[in-house]
Design a protein around this motif. Structure first.
Motif, short mmCIF file in Angstrom:
data_model
loop_
_atom_site.label_atom_id
_atom_site.label_comp_id
_atom_site.label_asym_id
_atom_site.label_seq_id
_atom_site.Cartn_x
_atom_site.Cartn_y
_atom_site.Cartn_z
N TYR A 68 8.54 8.64 -0.64
CA TYR A 68 7.10 8.02 -0.54
C TYR A 68 7.07 6.63 -1.55
CZ TYR A 68 6.41 10.24 -5.19
OH TYR A 68 6.43 10.53 -6.43
N THR A 69 5.89 5.84 -1.30
CA THR A 69 5.70 4.81 -2.05
C THR A 69 4.32 5.04 -2.50
OG1 THR A 69 7.33 3.37 -0.83
CG2 THR A 69 5.75 2.32 -2.44
N ALA A 70 4.06 4.95 -3.66
CA ALA A 70 2.66 5.03 -4.21
C ALA A 70 2.56 4.55 -5.53
CB ALA A 70 1.90 6.40 -3.82
N THR A 71 1.18 4.20 -6.00
CA THR A 71 0.88 3.82 -7.35
C THR A 71 0.41 5.22 -7.99
OG1 THR A 71 -1.04 2.92 -6.83
CG2 THR A 71 0.69 1.52 -7.00
N GLY A 72 0.50 5.49 -9.40
CA GLY A 72 -0.03 6.49 -9.86
C GLY A 72 0.62 7.67 -9.80
N GLY A 95 0.81 -1.13 -0.09
CA GLY A 95 0.03 -0.05 0.10
C GLY A 95 0.77 1.24 0.00
N ASP A 96 0.00 2.36 -0.16
CA ASP A 96 0.93 3.75 -0.15
C ASP A 96 1.52 3.99 1.18
OD1 ASP A 96 -1.72 5.25 -2.15
OD2 ASP A 96 -0.17 3.81 -2.57
N SER A 97 2.77 4.51 1.17
CA SER A 97 3.40 5.02 2.66
C SER A 97 4.18 6.16 2.49
CB SER A 97 4.20 3.81 3.01
OG SER A 97 5.10 3.51 2.20
N VAL A 98 4.55 6.87 3.49
CA VAL A 98 5.32 7.70 3.38
C VAL A 98 6.49 7.48 4.54
CG1 VAL A 98 5.42 10.51 4.12
CG2 VAL A 98 3.45 9.47 2.77
N THR A 99 7.75 7.69 4.06
CA THR A 99 8.65 7.64 5.21
C THR A 99 9.68 9.12 5.40
OG1 THR A 99 9.21 5.38 4.47
CG2 THR A 99 10.94 6.52 5.69
N GLN A 100 9.55 9.30 6.40
CA GLN A 100 10.54 10.48 6.76
C GLN A 100 11.62 10.50 7.84
OE1 GLN A 100 6.44 12.74 8.21
NE2 GLN A 100 8.09 14.24 8.82
N MET A 101 12.50 11.40 7.64
CA MET A 101 13.76 11.29 8.67
C MET A 101 13.24 11.37 10.03
SD MET A 101 15.61 14.67 8.01
CE MET A 101 16.87 14.71 9.28
N GLU A 102 13.87 10.34 10.90
CA GLU A 102 13.55 10.59 12.27
C GLU A 102 14.17 11.73 13.06
OE1 GLU A 102 12.73 5.81 12.89
OE2 GLU A 102 13.28 7.21 14.77
N GLY A 103 13.51 12.19 14.03
CA GLY A 103 14.01 13.36 14.74
C GLY A 103 14.45 12.89 16.12
N PRO A 104 14.65 13.87 17.00
CA PRO A 104 14.45 15.21 16.73
C PRO A 104 15.82 15.72 15.86
CG PRO A 104 14.95 14.88 19.18
CD PRO A 104 14.95 13.42 18.51
N VAL A 105 15.48 16.84 15.44
CA VAL A 105 16.53 17.63 14.90
C VAL A 105 16.39 19.05 15.29
CG1 VAL A 105 17.12 18.98 12.58
CG2 VAL A 105 15.81 16.85 12.33
N THR A 106 17.85 19.36 15.79
CA THR A 106 18.01 20.45 16.56
C THR A 106 19.02 21.30 15.86
OG1 THR A 106 17.75 19.19 18.84
CG2 THR A 106 19.20 21.45 18.87
N LEU A 107 18.45 22.51 15.73
CA LEU A 107 19.53 23.36 14.93
C LEU A 107 19.57 24.70 15.63
CD1 LEU A 107 17.86 23.03 11.38
CD2 LEU A 107 20.10 21.91 12.14
N CYS A 143 5.22 14.83 6.63
CA CYS A 143 4.94 14.56 5.07
C CYS A 143 3.90 13.88 4.84
CB CYS A 143 6.23 14.13 4.57
SG CYS A 143 6.29 13.82 2.94
N ALA A 144 2.71 13.94 3.83
CA ALA A 144 1.88 13.10 3.64
C ALA A 144 1.59 13.12 2.13
CB ALA A 144 0.66 13.86 4.27
N LEU A 145 0.77 12.27 1.98
CA LEU A 145 0.33 11.86 0.48
C LEU A 145 -1.19 11.71 0.40
CD1 LEU A 145 -0.01 8.98 -0.60
CD2 LEU A 145 2.18 8.75 -0.38
N MET A 146 -1.78 12.07 -0.86
CA MET A 146 -3.09 11.75 -1.18
C MET A 146 -2.94 11.02 -2.60
SD MET A 146 -6.88 13.62 -1.01
CE MET A 146 -6.91 13.24 0.50
N ASN A 147 -3.50 9.83 -2.81
CA ASN A 147 -3.53 9.17 -4.03
C ASN A 147 -4.62 8.97 -4.50
OD1 ASN A 147 -2.94 7.90 -6.12
ND2 ASN A 147 -1.48 6.35 -5.14
N TYR A 148 -4.94 9.81 -5.81
CA TYR A 148 -6.20 9.50 -6.26
C TYR A 148 -6.45 8.00 -6.63
CZ TYR A 148 -5.95 14.42 -4.93
OH TYR A 148 -5.92 15.32 -4.11
N GLY A 149 -5.51 7.33 -7.09
CA GLY A 149 -5.89 6.09 -7.93
C GLY A 149 -6.19 5.04 -6.83
N GLY A 150 -5.81 5.33 -5.43
CA GLY A 150 -6.42 4.54 -4.39
C GLY A 150 -7.83 4.85 -3.83
#
Lengths: 114, 115
Positions: A25-29, A1-13, A90-97
């Motif tokens: 991301y992983t998604a069809t379409g 299925g569709d998925s989103v992977t983002q870097m782990e935190g925390p990020v301190t700057l 981070c997020a995605l919306m896939n209209y094929g799914g």
């Protein structure tokens, strides 16, 4: 299925540092891609979005480019401020799914020190 | 002011005691949704509704119920809460469900603790 992977935190700057938060991301379409931000004690707010390949979303000094070849949508800002401290999703919306579901990454917490 | 309003903001309850978290939006949005946010897991969708009387399961619907009798309201019902439902809950809405406008408007969240 569709998925989103983002870097782990925390990020301190430190203030005025350059920010990159990676998102793939992983998604069809042809999904639309988003960055949402959650400030402490609040709900999520849309920060920026891109709906097709090579589109660049931008808002409040943040930018992200939809890269279909690398299935990425990395968030960048040239000079962060203390007020940017928040959790970024981070997020995605896939209209094929399945309609009606915005798929979120796990979030990356950013802390900016003065 | 356009907003999504959740109540209560904080709730502590005991296992098995039925509870309802209310959600109301004043923007005449068709689409509404519930998410739970857990550390290390991000946001996961519980249920969503495309319009009045139309609801569907999200990724983690077990132990929850919803109803959409009116366009503005979308309550989340926990018939018999358990400790694994301790979480931060968010309600969200969007003008349409057809993808023409994907922006979600979020409420401020409900922190639920089940003892």
């Amino acid at each position: 299925g569709d998925s989103v992977t983002q870097m782990e935190g925390p990020v301190t700057l430190s203030e005025e540092a350059f920010l990159t938060i990676n998102c793939t991301y992983t998604a069809t379409g042809y999904p639309s891609l988003f960055w949402y931000v959650q400030y402490p004690g609040e709900g999520l707010q849309l920060l920026l979005k891109a709906t097709k390949a090579d589109d660049k979303g931008s808002n409040k000094g943040f930018e992200a480019t939809y890269r279909k070849e690398t299935t990425s949508f990395h968030l960048e800002k040239g000079s962060v401020q203390v007020s940017d401290s928040a959790v970024y999703f981070c997020a995605l919306m896939n209209y094929g799914g399945s309609q009606g579901n915005l798929i979120f990454g796990k979030g990356t917490k950013l802390s900016v020190k003065p | 002011e356009a907003q999504v309003t959740q109540n209560p903001r904080y709730l502590i309850t005991v296992t098995g005691k039925k509870l309802t978290v209310t959600c109301s939006q004043n923007m005449n949005h068709e689409y509404m949704s519930w998410y739970r946010q857990d550390p290390g897991l991000g946001l996961r969708q519980i249920y969503y509704s495309m319009n009045v009387e139309v609801t569907d399961k999200g990724d983690v619907p077990e132990g929850y119920k919803v109803s959409r009798k009116e366009k503005r309201n979308f309550p989340l019902i926990l018939e018999s809460p358990s400790p694994n439902q301790t979480s931060l809950y968010f309600c969200a809405s969007s003008p349409t469900s057809t993808g023409l406008n994907e922006k979600l408007f979020f409420g401020s969240g409900t922190q639920l603790s089940v003892l």
